[in-house]
Design an enzyme around this catalytic site. Structure first.
Site, PDB file in Angstrom:
ATOM      1  N   ASP A 185      -9.476  53.871 -11.025  1.00 19.40           N
ATOM      2  CA  ASP A 185      -8.936  54.163 -12.358  1.00 19.40           C
ATOM      3  C   ASP A 185     -10.039  54.279 -13.406  1.00 19.40           C
ATOM      4  OD1 ASP A 185      -9.461  51.333 -12.234  1.00 19.40           O
ATOM      5  OD2 ASP A 185      -8.412  51.172 -14.156  1.00 19.40           O
ATOM      6  N   ARG A 221     -19.449  42.569 -15.482  1.00 16.02           N
ATOM      7  CA  ARG A 221     -19.280  41.541 -16.513  1.00 16.02           C
ATOM      8  C   ARG A 221     -20.425  41.597 -17.531  1.00 16.02           C
ATOM      9  NH1 ARG A 221     -18.720  35.711 -14.143  1.00 16.02           N
ATOM     10  NH2 ARG A 221     -17.409  36.941 -12.738  1.00 16.02           N
ATOM     11  N   ASP A 253      -8.737  46.210  -9.896  1.00 17.35           N
ATOM     12  CA  ASP A 253      -8.222  46.123 -11.268  1.00 17.35           C
ATOM     13  C   ASP A 253      -7.831  47.513 -11.772  1.00 17.35           C
ATOM     14  OD1 ASP A 253      -8.860  43.356 -11.407  1.00 17.35           O
ATOM     15  OD2 ASP A 253     -10.935  43.857 -11.867  1.00 17.35           O
ATOM     16  N   GLY A 306     -13.698  48.942 -15.386  1.00 18.93           N
ATOM     17  CA  GLY A 306     -14.550  49.170 -14.218  1.00 18.93           C
ATOM     18  C   GLY A 306     -16.001  48.755 -14.379  1.00 18.93           C
ATOM     19  N   ASP A 351     -10.009  50.480  -5.436  1.00 19.41           N
ATOM     20  CA  ASP A 351     -10.436  49.614  -6.526  1.00 19.41           C
ATOM     21  C   ASP A 351      -9.289  48.626  -6.750  1.00 19.41           C
ATOM     22  OD1 ASP A 351     -11.822  48.744  -8.920  1.00 19.41           O
ATOM     23  OD2 ASP A 351     -10.295  49.868 -10.027  1.00 19.41           O
ATOM     24  N   ASN A 404     -14.192  38.063  -9.120  1.00 16.85           N
ATOM     25  CA  ASN A 404     -12.934  37.324  -8.941  1.00 16.85           C
ATOM     26  C   ASN A 404     -11.995  38.025  -7.958  1.00 16.85           C
ATOM     27  OD1 ASN A 404     -13.141  35.042 -10.934  1.00 16.85           O
ATOM     28  ND2 ASN A 404     -13.584  36.760 -12.287  1.00 16.85           N
ATOM     29  N   SER A 455     -15.466  43.267  -9.368  1.00 12.36           N
ATOM     30  CA  SER A 455     -15.150  41.907  -9.827  1.00 12.36           C
ATOM     31  C   SER A 455     -15.595  40.812  -8.866  1.00 12.36           C
ATOM     32  CB  SER A 455     -13.642  41.788 -10.039  1.00 12.36           C
ATOM     33  OG  SER A 455     -13.326  40.455 -10.381  1.00 12.36           O
TER      34      SER A 455
HETATM   35  C1  BG6 Z   1     -13.780  45.348 -12.817  1.00 12.86           C
HETATM   36  C2  BG6 Z   1     -12.992  45.383 -14.107  1.00 12.86           C
HETATM   37  O1  BG6 Z   1     -12.930  45.504 -11.743  1.00 12.86           O
HETATM   38  O2  BG6 Z   1     -14.465  44.111 -12.688  1.00 12.86           O
HETATM   39  C3  BG6 Z   1     -13.912  45.095 -15.283  1.00 12.86           C
HETATM   40  O3  BG6 Z   1     -12.389  46.649 -14.262  1.00 12.86           O
HETATM   41  C4  BG6 Z   1     -14.635  43.774 -15.058  1.00 12.86           C
HETATM   42  O4  BG6 Z   1     -13.163  45.053 -16.482  1.00 12.86           O
HETATM   43  C5  BG6 Z   1     -15.381  43.821 -13.734  1.00 12.86           C
HETATM   44  O5  BG6 Z   1     -15.556  43.511 -16.113  1.00 12.86           O
HETATM   45  C6  BG6 Z   1     -16.109  42.506 -13.412  1.00 12.86           C
HETATM   46  O6  BG6 Z   1     -15.152  41.511 -13.229  1.00 12.86           O
HETATM   47  P1  BG6 Z   1     -15.466  39.968 -13.110  1.00 12.86           P
HETATM   48  O7  BG6 Z   1     -14.167  39.373 -12.624  1.00 12.86           O
HETATM   49  O8  BG6 Z   1     -16.567  39.794 -12.099  1.00 12.86           O
HETATM   50  O9  BG6 Z   1     -15.874  39.480 -14.458  1.00 12.86           O
HETATM   51 MG    MG Z   2     -10.466  49.506 -12.006  1.00 10.02          MG
END
Ligand code: BG6
Ligand code: MG
Length: 220
Positions: free
Chosen positions: A171, A50, A12, A47, A10, A119, A117
């Site tokens: 995590d 969004r 984040d 985790g 993972d 991102n 994510s």
């Molecule tokens: C996860 C984070 O990795 O990604 C979350 O732990 C987050 O907090 C999720 O909401 C989605 O991320 P993003 O960057 O697509 O908004």
């Molecule tokens: Mg995580």
């Protein structure tokens, strides 16, 4: 007899700590919308996708918004978040994370990212490790978010290793659940209350003991 041939990490909370940026972005949105949101509330978003994060943040206030407005709120939060991601540099690994990547490669493991994510690639680029991985599975890769195992199953396929030979480092409670549902070996990072269901658990990335995981998995 289980041989681990790939580690799927993972992002984040395992490789880097973007949780603080997520918090600041959600907090700004919540203040603008006059919805109460605390640091403790933010823990529940760990985790989580969004959209689900926004649903948890809004709670009953969600009824105030149309679908179009909800999409606009998600986009606004993401703008705030992305403007903060530019601050991430090669110095922003969580303790032990950079070393872990090198140790895994030195042991001949396939190494992939499995993150919710959208991102992910931006964060990996900022950290200077976009090209390091044998596979990347992110918020664009699959439809169903953790605790569905899809993001990890895709990552396993990307590195060409059967799921039973993959170890997941996570995590978030939802990520550990996803790994277990997917038939993979789960390595939890954090307190027992959060990731206690994992096969192996460490307080932080820096505490991960690869020998223990690799040897211990043989009997799982
Ligand atoms: C996860 C984070 O990795 O990604 C979350 O732990 C987050 O907090 C999720 O909401 C989605 O991320 P993003 O960057 O697509 O908004
Ligand atoms: Mg995580």
């Amino acid at each position: 007899m289980r041989e681990i041939r790939a580690f799927i990490l993972d992002l984040d909370g395992v490789v880097t700590d973007t949780a603080e940026y997520h918090f600041k972005a959600w907090k700004r949105l919540a203040e603008e919308e006059e919805v109460p949101f605390s640091r403790a509330d933010n823990e529940q978003l760990r985790g989580v996708s969004r959209r689900r994060s926004l649903e948890l943040l809004l709670g009953e206030y969600i009824e105030r918004y149309s679908e179009e407005e909800i999409l606009a709120l998600m986009a606004r939060k993401n703008d705030y978040y992305q403007s903060m991601l530019t601050q991430i540099t090669e110095n922003d690994f969580l303790p032990g994370a950079r070393q872990l990547l090198d140790d895994l490669k030195a042991r001949g493991m396939k190494v992939a990212i499995g993150s919710a994510s959208k991102n992910t690639r931006t964060v990996l680029t900022q950290l200077g490790i976009l090209d390091f991985f044998d596979g990347i599975s992110d918020g664009y890769t699959v439809e169903r978010a953790k605790p569905k195992p899809d993001v990890f199953v895709y990552a396993a396929g990307a590195v060409g290793v059967p799921v039973v030979n993959c170890a997941i480092v996570e995590d978030a409670e939802s990520g550990v659940e996803a790994a277990l549902i997917g038939g993979m070996i789960a390595v939890g990072i954090g307190p027992k209350s959060r990731v206690g269901k994992a096969h192996f658990r460490y307080e932080s990335t820096a505490n991960i003991d690869l020998d223990e995981i690799i040897k211990g998995s043989v009997n799982l």
